[in-house]
Enzyme design. Structure first.
Site, PDB file in Angstrom:
ATOM      1  N   ASP A  66      -8.446  -8.881   4.447  1.00 23.09           N
ATOM      2  CA  ASP A  66      -8.207  -7.715   5.312  1.00 23.09           C
ATOM      3  C   ASP A  66      -9.307  -7.556   6.352  1.00 23.09           C
ATOM      4  O   ASP A  66     -10.161  -6.687   6.209  1.00 23.09           O
ATOM      5  CB  ASP A  66      -8.113  -6.446   4.451  1.00 23.09           C
ATOM      6  CG  ASP A  66      -7.614  -5.249   5.258  1.00 23.09           C
ATOM      7  OD1 ASP A  66      -7.028  -5.474   6.323  1.00 23.09           O
ATOM      8  OD2 ASP A  66      -7.829  -4.109   4.817  1.00 23.09           O
ATOM      9  N   GLU A  74     -13.242  -1.381  11.496  1.00 21.60           N
ATOM     10  CA  GLU A  74     -13.151  -0.767  10.164  1.00 21.60           C
ATOM     11  C   GLU A  74     -14.189  -1.334   9.195  1.00 21.60           C
ATOM     12  O   GLU A  74     -14.778  -0.599   8.413  1.00 21.60           O
ATOM     13  CB  GLU A  74     -11.738  -0.997   9.613  1.00 21.60           C
ATOM     14  CG  GLU A  74     -11.577  -0.585   8.167  1.00 21.60           C
ATOM     15  CD  GLU A  74     -10.193  -0.916   7.600  1.00 21.60           C
ATOM     16  OE1 GLU A  74      -9.337  -1.440   8.331  1.00 21.60           O
ATOM     17  OE2 GLU A  74      -9.978  -0.634   6.411  1.00 21.60           O
ATOM     18  N   GLU A  92       0.827  -1.207   0.000  1.00 22.65           N
ATOM     19  CA  GLU A  92       0.000   0.000   0.000  1.00 22.65           C
ATOM     20  C   GLU A  92       0.864   1.260   0.000  1.00 22.65           C
ATOM     21  O   GLU A  92       0.650   2.181   0.791  1.00 22.65           O
ATOM     22  CB  GLU A  92      -0.976  -0.023   1.185  1.00 22.65           C
ATOM     23  CG  GLU A  92      -1.923  -1.211   1.122  1.00 22.65           C
ATOM     24  CD  GLU A  92      -3.045  -1.193   2.150  1.00 22.65           C
ATOM     25  OE1 GLU A  92      -2.855  -0.622   3.232  1.00 22.65           O
ATOM     26  OE2 GLU A  92      -4.112  -1.764   1.844  1.00 22.65           O
TER      27      GLU A  92
HETATM   28  C1  GCV Z   1      -2.915   0.808   8.455  1.00 25.61           C
HETATM   29  C2  GCV Z   1      -6.193  -1.926   5.447  1.00 25.61           C
HETATM   30  C3  GCV Z   1      -6.735  -0.676   6.069  1.00 25.61           C
HETATM   31  C4  GCV Z   1      -5.656   0.384   6.179  1.00 25.61           C
HETATM   32  C5  GCV Z   1      -4.518  -0.215   7.010  1.00 25.61           C
HETATM   33  C6  GCV Z   1      -4.022  -1.455   6.285  1.00 25.61           C
HETATM   34  C7  GCV Z   1      -2.905  -2.140   7.032  1.00 25.61           C
HETATM   35  O1  GCV Z   1      -5.859  -1.714   4.120  1.00 25.61           O
HETATM   36  O2  GCV Z   1      -7.786  -0.200   5.286  1.00 25.61           O
HETATM   37  O3  GCV Z   1      -6.188   1.504   6.787  1.00 25.61           O
HETATM   38  O4  GCV Z   1      -3.474   0.690   7.187  1.00 25.61           O
HETATM   39  O5  GCV Z   1      -5.077  -2.361   6.165  1.00 25.61           O
HETATM   40  O6  GCV Z   1      -3.222  -2.984   7.849  1.00 25.61           O
HETATM   41  O7  GCV Z   1      -1.751  -1.830   6.807  1.00 25.61           O
END
Ligand code: GCV
Length: 719
Positions: A381, A409, A307
Site C-alpha cells: 500500500d 500518506e 476494507e
Molecule cells: C481510500 C489505504 C489507505 C486508505 C485508502 C485505501 C485505498 O488503505 O490507508 O485510506 O482508502 O488504501 O486505497 O482504498
C-alpha cells in the site's frame, strides 16, 4: 538621512540577493513572472502577436492562457490578430480552425487526438511559430508546452518538436467526501464546495483545470472510493455536471467513484447482485441519467470487497461480474470502468501481498473491453518503497492501469520534503520479465507490451483548500511529476524535477542544480529514516503518522506493523520465499528466482522477501543489524544536508516560500530523528544487539516512544 541610507541599503541587499515578492504558492508552476531582461529581449521579437480563433471554449481557454503567460513572462500585452502581420507571430490551432494552418499541409497523423507540434515556419512571408493539434485540446496542450519552453529558458527559434500522450486516461483520484473531508488529505478540506454547487462555481475550479491541462491530466474522479451512494442522486449529479462544465474546455472529463450497493441504498432494490436483471437495469438507467446531464462523462471507479466496501463477492460473484454490469451500462455512452485491484480481506489468512494477484489473475480475459483494472504500484500500500506489483504483466488480456499515491500518506504528510518522481520512475522502469527482458511496467501500462489501446494512470490527489493547493510548495512537484509521467511513463524524474524547479522557483542554475539534487535524494532519505532495507508499514496505527513498529493494537492482523516486519530474537523480515508465503513466486520466473534467493535479492528489498538473521553479512561486510542502524542514521544525516542546502539558497526565492520550506525541513529533521530513535530503540529491544560503535543511542526510552499518541492526525477521522 540615516534612515534613507538604511532603506537604500536594504533595497540594494534585497536586489542583490535576488529578492522576490512574497508568494503563497497559489500559482503553482504557472507563475508567469517576468523573465530576466536578456531573455525577455531574446524572446520578445519571436512573440509579438497571437493568431488564433477564439470560437470554442477550448480555443478561448488557449487564448487566455497564452495571453496571460506571454504578457506575464514578457512584461507586455501580446495583441490578438486574425492574420500574420509581421515577424514573431504565434499561430495556434487546428487545420479545421485556422486557414493559415490548413495551408501548411503538415502531416499531423502521428499526433492522435491530443498531441501537438510546435514548429518555426515562414507564414505569409513572416517568421512565425505554429502550434498545431488535430483538436483544440491538442493545440491547448501545445500552448502550455510553448509557455514551458519560455518558463524554463529554452530557445524558441528553429523549433520542430512534437509530442502526444502515451496513455489514454491520465486521471486524478480525489479521496474527497461530500462533507468536505479528504481521506489522507494534508492540504486542507476538499476543494469541491458541494454545498454551494451547482450555483457557485468557485474560480479555483478553473485554476485546477488549467493546472491539470498544463501537464496533460484529462480526468478527475471527484469523490472518495469509500464514499456513499449519495453522489449518484439527482441533486448531486447536478453538482457534478457543473464541475464537468468548468473542466470541459480544458479536456478534463469527470468520473465518479460508485458504491457497489447503490442499487439498494438509493435505488430501493433488495439486492445489488450484478447478475440480477433489475440491478442491471438500474445501472443502465443510472448511466443514461448521468449522460443526459454530462455527455462526456468518463465513467466509474470502484473499490469493491476491500476494507469493508460492498462488492460482487457479497453475492458469490467475481470482480469481473461486478465490473461488467457497470461496463455494460456505460458502454453505449463510451464510458469506462476503473475497477481497483486493491483487494484484500482479513478473512483470508494468506499473506496480504498475495491476495490481489490471487483474486485477479484468474479473471484475465473475463472483463469487458471498457474495463481497466487499476493496480497500485506495489502489492502492499504505497509504502516508501515496495517492489512492483506482481499483477503487472500477469494479465495480458486485460488493460491494467497504474495507481500511484500523490498524497504522502506514508511519507511524512504535508511537511516532509519527499519528491515522489523517483518512486514512480523506479516502479515504471522495473522489468517484469513477463514477455522477456525489457518488459517494463511502463510498457505494460502504456499498452505497447500487450497491445492494449485503452491505457491509463491514476494518482491519488494531494490537493486541498490550502492556498498552495498541496500543503507545501514541494508537494506541488508530486502533482506535477505524476501528470508528466502519466503523459509519458518513460520520462526521467530528474528532468521533470528540473523543469518544475525552473517554473516554480527560478531559472538560475546556481539554484536549480542543488534543489534538483536535494529533491532526487529526498525519497531515499525518507526510506532510510522510516523503512530501510525492504521494511514496510511501520507507521502508527490507522493514521500512519510517525513510527510504531511495536504496534499490534489494530483489530486486523495485516494492519499491524508487527505483521510486516516479523522481528524476533533471531532476525527480522517477512519470508516471502517458498519456506514462507512464497509471494515471490507470483513474479515471472526470472524475477521470482531473483527475489527468492537472498544472495540475489537487491538489498533495498531484502526484508520484504526474507527473514534475515541479525548477524547476516551484508554486501558491505557489516552485519544486518549494523546496516539497519546505519541506514536509519543516514536518513537523518540526509535531512540535515537538505536543510543545509536550503539554507545556502536563501535569497533565490521569495521570503515566504523560503521560510515555509525551511520550517518544514526543520520539522522533517525532528521527525526523522524520532523515526530513527524509536525504530532503533524498538528493534534493539528485540534483537538484543549492542548499538554499533559511533552511533548515538536513542534520545528517549522505548517506553517513551510507545507512550506517544496522536488523536487528531489530519486526513484520518471517523468518516
Ligand atoms: C481510500 C489505504 C489507505 C486508505 C485508502 C485505501 C485505498 O488503505 O490507508 O485510506 O482508502 O488504501 O486505497 O482504498
Amino acid at each position: 538621512m540615516r534612515a534613507c541610507i538604511a532603506f537604500a541599503v536594504i533595497l540594494l541587499t534585497m536586489a542583490c540577493a535576488g529578492w522576490a515578492r512574497a508568494e503563497d504558492g497559489y500559482d503553482l508552476w504557472l507563475r508567469y513572472r517576468p523573465l530576466p531582461p536578456a531573455q525577455m529581449k531574446l524572446y520578445g521579437g519571436r512573440a509579438s502577436q497571437l493568431v488564433l480563433a477564439a470560437d470554442t471554449p477550448t480555443q478561448r481557454a488557449t487564448r487566455d492562457e497564452l495571453q496571460r503567460g506571454l504578457s506575464g513572462l514578457l512584461g507586455r500585452d501580446i495583441p490578438l490578430t486574425q492574420t500574420v502581420l509581421h515577424d514573431g507571430a504565434i499561430v495556434v490551432g487546428t487545420a479545421a480552425s485556422s486557414p493559415l494552418i490548413a495551408r501548411l499541409h503538415w502531416d499531423t497523423r502521428n499526433l492522435g487526438s491530443e498531441g501537438y507540434l510546435i514548429r518555426s515556419a515562414v507564414i505569409d512571408g513572416h517568421a512565425a511559430t505554429a502550434i498545431v493539434g488535430n483538436s483544440d485540446i491538442g493545440a491547448l496542450y501545445g500552448a502550455f508546452r510553448f509557455l514551458r519552453l519560455l518558463q524554463t529558458g529554452q530557445h524558441i527559434d528553429r523549433l520542430d518538436l512534437h509530442d502526444a500522450p502515451h496513455l489514454t486516461l491520465r486521471v486524478l483520484d480525489h479521496w474527497d467526501y461530500l462533507n468536505g473531508q479528504v481521506e489522507r488529505g494534508y492540504a486542507g478540506a476538499s476543494i469541491w464546495d458541494w454545498w454551494k454547487l451547482p450555483d457557485w462555481r468557485d474560480p479555483r475550479y478553473t485554476d485546477y483545470a488549467r493546472a491539470n491541462a498544463s501537464i496533460g491530466i484529462n480526468g478527475s474522479v471527484l469523490n472518495d472510493v469509500a464514499g456513499g451512494a449519495t453522489i449518484l442522486t439527482p441533486t448531486y449529479l447536478q453538482k457534478v455536471a457543473a464541475l464537468a462544465d468548468v473542466f470541459r474546455p480544458y479536456g478534463i472529463r469527470v468520473y465518479l467513484s460508485i458504491r457497489f450497493s447503490a442499487p439498494i441504498e438509493i435505488g430501493g432494490l433488495k439486492t445489488a447482485d450484478p447478475l440480477d436483471p433489475q440491478v442491471r437495469a438500474w445501472w443502465r438507467a443510472k448511466a443514461d441519467e448521468i449522460y443526459r446531464l454530462i455527455p462526456d462523462f468518463g465513467g466509474f471507479l470502484v473499490k469493491a470487497n476491500s476494507e469493508g466496501q460492498p462488492g460482487p463477492a457479497d453475492y458469490g460473484r467475481t470482480h469481473a461480474d461486478g465490473a461488467n454490469v457497470l461496463a455494460d451500462a456505460l458502454a453505449p455512452h463510451g464510458g469506462v470502468v476503473m475497477w481497483r485491484a486493491f483487494v484484500y480481506s482479513q478473512a483470508n489468512p494468506e499473506d496480504r501481498a498475495k491476495q490481489a494477484y490471487d483474486a485477479f489473475k484468474p479473471l484475465d480475459g473475463q472483463f469487458r473491453a471498457n474495463v481497466l483494472v487499476q493496480v497500485k504500484n506495489g502489492p502492499i500500500d504505497f509504502q516508501p518503497r515496495e517492489p512492483f506489483h506482481p499483477l503487472f504483466g500477469a494479465m495480458p488480456k486485460t488493460p491494467l492501469m497504474m495507481e500511484f499515491e500523490i498524497t504522502k500518506e506514508y511519507l511524512g504528510f504535508a511537511t516532509h520534503l519527499v519528491y515522489l518522481g523517483p518512486v514512480y520512475e523506479e516502479v515504471l522502469s522495473s522489468d517484469t520479465m513477463t514477455h522477456g527482458k525489457g518488459s517494463t511496467v511502463a510498457k505494460v501500462i502504456d499498452g505497447s507490451l500487450e497491445g492494449h489501446r485503452l491505457t491509463g494512470m491514476a494518482g491519488d490527489a494531494n490537493i486541498g483548500t490550502d492556498r498552495d493547493w498541496c500543503g507545501s510548495d514541494f508537494n506541488q512537484a508530486n502533482w506535477y511529476v505524476f501528470g508528466r509521467l502519466a503523459w509519458n511513463p518513460s520520462q526521467s524524474s530528474r528532468t521533470i524535477a528540473e523543469e518544475w524547479v525552473r517554473m516554480t522557483f527560478s531559472n538560475d542554475d546556481a539554484f536549480v542544480k542543488p534543489v534538483v539534487d536535494m529533491m532526487m535524494g529526498s525519497r531515499e532519505a525518507a526510506v532510510d529514516y522510516m523503512t530501510p532495507l525492504g521494511l514496510v508499514h511501520l507507521m502508527g496505527p490507522g493514521h500512519h503518522y510517525g513510527p510504531a513498529p511495536w504496534d499490534a493494537s489494530e483489530a486486523e492482523a495485516d494492519w499491524r506493523p508487527v505483521y510486516y516486519h516479523r522481528a524476533d530474537k533471531q532476525g527480522i523480515g517477512f519470508d516471502r520465499t517458498r519456506s514462507g508465503s512464497d509471494a515471490a513466486a507470483q513474479y515471472a520466473p526470472p524475477v521470482a528466482a531473483q527475489f527468492s534467493d537472498i544472495q540475489q535479492t537487491p538489498e533495498r528489498f531484502l526484508l520484504y522477501f526474507h527473514h534475515v538473521p541479525w548477524d547476516y553479512r551484508m554486501r558491505s561486510g557489516q552485519t544486518l543489524w549494523y546496516e539497519l542502524v546505519a541506514h536509519y542514521a543516514q536518513g537523518v544525516e540526509d535531512v540535515k544536508r537538505m536543510r543545509e542546502t536550503w539554507r545556502g539558497l536563501h535569497g533565490y526565492v521569495d521570503e515566504q516560500r523560503y521560510q515555509q520550506t525551511a520550517s518544514f525541513l526543520a520539522i522533517q529533521e525532528k521527525e526523522a530523528q524520532w523515526w530513527r530513535d524509536a525504530c532503533i530503540a524498538y528493534f534493539q529491544s528485540i534483537s538484543g544487539q549492542p548499538l554499533p560503535p559511533g552511533y548515538a543511542p536513542p534520545e528517549h526510552s522505548l517506553k517513551y516512544y510507545q507512550s506517544l499518541s496522536f488523536p487528531y492526525v489530519p486526513g484520518f477521522s471517523s468518516w
